[in-house]
Scaffold this active site. Structure first.
Site, mmCIF file in Angstrom:
data_model
loop_
_atom_site.group_PDB
_atom_site.id
_atom_site.type_symbol
_atom_site.label_atom_id
_atom_site.label_comp_id
_atom_site.label_asym_id
_atom_site.label_seq_id
_atom_site.Cartn_x
_atom_site.Cartn_y
_atom_site.Cartn_z
ATOM 1 N N SER A 86 35.337 -44.602 39.202
ATOM 2 C CA SER A 86 35.822 -44.401 37.833
ATOM 3 C C SER A 86 35.894 -42.948 37.388
ATOM 4 C CB SER A 86 34.948 -45.185 36.849
ATOM 5 O OG SER A 86 35.167 -46.571 36.966
ATOM 6 N N LYS A 248 32.455 -37.567 33.540
ATOM 7 C CA LYS A 248 32.908 -38.933 33.791
ATOM 8 C C LYS A 248 32.224 -39.429 35.049
ATOM 9 C CE LYS A 248 34.871 -42.765 33.175
ATOM 10 N NZ LYS A 248 33.618 -43.361 33.704
ATOM 11 N N SER A 249 31.563 -40.553 34.896
ATOM 12 C CA SER A 249 30.819 -41.156 36.003
ATOM 13 C C SER A 249 31.688 -42.161 36.751
ATOM 14 C CB SER A 249 29.571 -41.857 35.466
ATOM 15 O OG SER A 249 29.946 -42.900 34.579
ATOM 16 N N GLY A 250 31.187 -42.596 37.898
ATOM 17 C CA GLY A 250 31.865 -43.628 38.669
ATOM 18 C C GLY A 250 30.879 -44.351 39.563
#
Length: 305
Positions: A86, A248-250
């Protein structure tokens, strides 16, 4: 498992210096220049610490950092491929801002229940009513909403068109192939929906600190990232409260856990960074502490903590 990674030969650490404005991509976004590896005790310590983290967490870790204050870059498996998961949603929002007239952000996109996929905390609230493009971007970036992401990709013209936008940005590395949630399968040796830590960091740099977006567009993207609700246990957990982390993480199968960020520190220019990781079994659970520990080592190596 990790012995197959040949840590002693694969873990590379580079520390390079350049003027932030001296090297430009095709979109005139400043980037660090390449330079020969400089041997130092600091680099050796960093290399060993990251190798130890890989052993501790039974994971492969990739890191790329650009300190825009000094022009130095720090890398570790920075050119190896990882599933981006993501994290790409931050870049997708940048691509939307880049590609659509600003007035279109207020245009409503209608969708139905059949358009929803797993993990859609915001879009599920507005089935039948629709959401504006700006709301979809915020849902994708702040809440990692998968249906919002797919709707935005459709609005751009699909994953192929999104990849063309990245190519125009100067990114010849990233492969974008599938929609959410399939892009999170992260199978070993599958290059679909993958990138490198260096490329992810440089793309984020292009949108937030470069010349790709107008100042008003960048302000919008900064605000979406500032309100990110999913990044607290990652890079942000390694920073003091006086720092601002726009990230922004994923996450995905095979224990994938990533975070890309621009870190603003009082009285100095920002740091652009990407930390990506993967494990070795499909059912492996991701570990937030891995990313936090890698970030702590980055800041320690840069003598910022």
């Amino acid at each position: 498992m990790l012995n197959k990674l040949k840590i002693g030969t694969l873990l590379l650490l580079t520390l390079t210096a350049c003027s932030p404005n001296s090297v430009h991509s095709v979109t005139s976004n400043p980037q660090p220049a390449s330079a020969p590896v400089q041997q130092s005790a600091t680099q050796a310590t960093f290399q060993q610490t990251l190798a130890n983290l890989e052993q501790q967490y039974q994971a492969r870790i990739g890191v790329y950092v650009w300190d825009t204050e000094t022009g130095h870059s720090l890398s570790y498996r920075a050119d190896e491929r990882f599933a981006y998961a993501s994290t790409f949603k931050a870049l997708l929002a940048g691509a939307v801002l880049q590609s659509l007239p600003e007035k279109d952000l207020n245009r409503t996109i209608s969708y139905s229940q059949k358009d929803l996929v797993s993990y859609s905390p915001e879009t599920q609230k507005y089935v039948g009513k629709g959401m504006t493009i700006a709301q979809l971007c915020e849902a994708a970036v702040r809440f990692s909403d998968n249906s919002a992401t797919n709707l935005l990709l459709k609005e751009l013209g699909g994953v192929e068109q999104y990849q063309r936008i990245l190519r125009q940005l100067g990114d010849n590395v990233t492969h974008t192939n599938r929609l959410e949630p399939d892009l999170n399968q992260a199978k070993p040796n599958d290059i679909r929906d993958t990138s490198t830590p260096k490329q992810m960091a440089m793309n984020l740099n292009a949108y937030l600190l470069g010349n790709t977006l107008t100042e008003s567009q960048k302000t919008i993207l900064w605000n979406w990232l500032d309100n990110n609700a999913t990044g607290n246990p990652l890079i942000r957990a390694a920073t003091p409260t006086s720092w601002k982390v726009y990230d922004k993480s994923g996450a995905g199968k095979y224990g994938v856990r990533n975070d890309i960020a621009v870190v603003r520190i009082p009285n100095r220019k920002p740091i652009v960074m990407a930390i990506m990781s993967t494990q070795f079994t499909e059912e492996a659970k991701f570990n937030n502490k891995l990313v936090e520990d890698a970030a702590k080592q980055v800041f320690h190596t840069l003598q910022l903590n």
